[in-house]
Scaffold this motif. Structure first.
Motif, short mmCIF file in Angstrom:
data_model
loop_
_atom_site.label_atom_id
_atom_site.label_comp_id
_atom_site.label_asym_id
_atom_site.label_seq_id
_atom_site.Cartn_x
_atom_site.Cartn_y
_atom_site.Cartn_z
N ILE A 1 59.15 79.29 38.65
CA ILE A 1 57.94 78.50 38.87
C ILE A 1 57.52 77.94 37.51
CG2 ILE A 1 55.51 78.55 39.61
CD1 ILE A 1 56.27 81.13 41.23
N ALA A 2 57.41 76.62 37.43
CA ALA A 2 56.97 76.01 36.17
C ALA A 2 55.70 75.20 36.44
CB ALA A 2 58.05 75.11 35.61
N ILE A 3 54.70 75.40 35.59
CA ILE A 3 53.47 74.60 35.66
C ILE A 3 53.21 74.09 34.25
CG2 ILE A 3 51.02 74.55 36.23
CD1 ILE A 3 51.45 76.82 38.18
N GLY A 4 53.35 72.78 34.06
CA GLY A 4 53.26 72.23 32.71
C GLY A 4 54.33 72.89 31.84
N ASP A 5 53.91 73.38 30.69
CA ASP A 5 54.87 74.01 29.77
C ASP A 5 55.15 75.46 30.12
OD1 ASP A 5 54.91 71.71 28.32
OD2 ASP A 5 53.28 72.33 26.98
N PHE A 6 54.37 75.98 31.04
CA PHE A 6 54.49 77.40 31.40
C PHE A 6 55.64 77.58 32.40
CE2 PHE A 6 53.46 80.59 34.59
CZ PHE A 6 53.36 81.73 33.81
N LYS A 7 56.47 78.59 32.14
CA LYS A 7 57.61 78.84 33.04
C LYS A 7 57.68 80.31 33.37
CE LYS A 7 61.16 75.45 32.41
NZ LYS A 7 62.03 74.99 31.37
N LEU A 8 57.97 80.60 34.62
CA LEU A 8 58.06 82.00 35.01
C LEU A 8 59.35 82.20 35.81
CD1 LEU A 8 55.20 84.14 36.36
CD2 LEU A 8 57.26 83.93 37.69
#
Ligand SMILES: Nc1ncnc2c1ncn2[C@@H]1O[C@H](COP(=O)(O)OP(=O)(O)OP(=O)(O)O)[C@@H](O)[C@H]1O
Ligand SMILES: [Mg+2]
Length: 250
Positions: free
Chosen positions: A58-65
């Motif tokens: 799951i990626a939101i903007g620069d954040f990735k999980l």
């Protein structure tokens, strides 16, 4: 920008989501349609980790999980970026409308009480509930309760709001007021993923429509593409069932 990559989820031996890929641009409203049991709720719940995906990213903007190796800190960060509006509102019964909206600001955002109060009042006014600040959920109609739920989601200033059939528990005469509020916030450019059976709403408000069946995305496109020119047999069958007045050639 939100990107789901290869999201999967099983309950026991039943695979409910099969490698779902979905990209949502900032400010876009994505509507997810599909028959009961197709995995729509599970997908939304995976996006904010109310359900732990079996795999994927799951990626939101620069954040990735990476769902296989997510740590507590990552999950906490993901939840800060997402808010969910539930079919059954899920308000605290023993708190007023105002207290329900303030809760997240005090606990999650750690705002001082007076600031949280001011912000919550402004949000409740925005959803047309300025006169109901001190009402308890039991004193509100379903439509009003859902609008409190929307104000509560907005308060957290998430990157994306996830709506799971926000009007399906409502009496028909109350659906309009809730859709009007969702339309209004969509116009403000808030990114949304909305599971709904409200076809009129989907046509008007969605930038992108996704049809799911059996844990996969069968077809996706603009509202015109999916509603007026569905390519897949399963999409045509589904649309025919829920909007029999439309004549899809199948
Ligand atoms: N906690 C759970 N444990 C076991 N199975 C589950 C669980 N949650 C969902 N499922 C199963 O996963 C499948 C997908 O469910 P989901 O709720 O995502 O469907 P949906 O598309 O939202 O359906 P509806 O339109 O009825 O809300 C169903 O077969 C359901 O029975
Ligand atoms: Mg559901």
């Amino acid at each position: 920008m939100i990107k789901l990559k290869q999201i999967s989820k099983s309950f026991g031996r039943h695979q409910v989501l099969k490698n779902i890929d979905l990209a949502v641009a900032k400010g876009e409203v994505v509507v997810i349609l599909g028959p009961s049991g197709s995995g729509k709720t599970t997908l939304l719940r995976c996006v904010n980790y109310l359900e732990k995906p079996g795999g994927g990213e799951i990626a939101i903007g620069d954040f990735k999980l990476d769902c296989r190796h997510a740590r507590k800190k990552d999950i906490h960060q993901l939840r800060q970026k997402t808010a969910m509006v539930f079919q059954q509102y899920n308000l605290f019964r023993h708190k007023t409308a105002l207290e329900n909206v303030m809760e997240g600001l005090l606990i999650v955002k750690k705002l001082p009480k007076e600031e949280a109060r001011k912000k919550s009042i402004a949000l409740l006014e925005k959803v047309g509930l300025g006169a109901k600040l001190d009402a308890y959920p039991s004193q509100l109609s379903g439509g009003q309760q859902q609008r409190v739920g929307i104000a509560r989601a907005l308060a957290l200033e998430p990157e994306v709001i996830l709506f799971d059939e926000p009007t399906s528990a409502l009496d028909p005469e109350l659906v309009g007021e809730v859709l009007a509020v969702i339309r209004k916030i969509a116009k403000e450019g808030i990114t949304m993923i909305v599971v709904t059976h409200e076809m009129g709403f989907a046509r008007d408000v969605a930038n992108h429509v996704v049809f799911m069946d059996g844990g996969v995305i069968v077809e996706e496109g603009t509202p015109t593409e999916v509603f007026n020119h569905p390519r897949e047999e399963r999409t045509k069958q589904f649309l025919k069932r829920i909007t029999p007045e439309l004549n899809y050639s199948i």
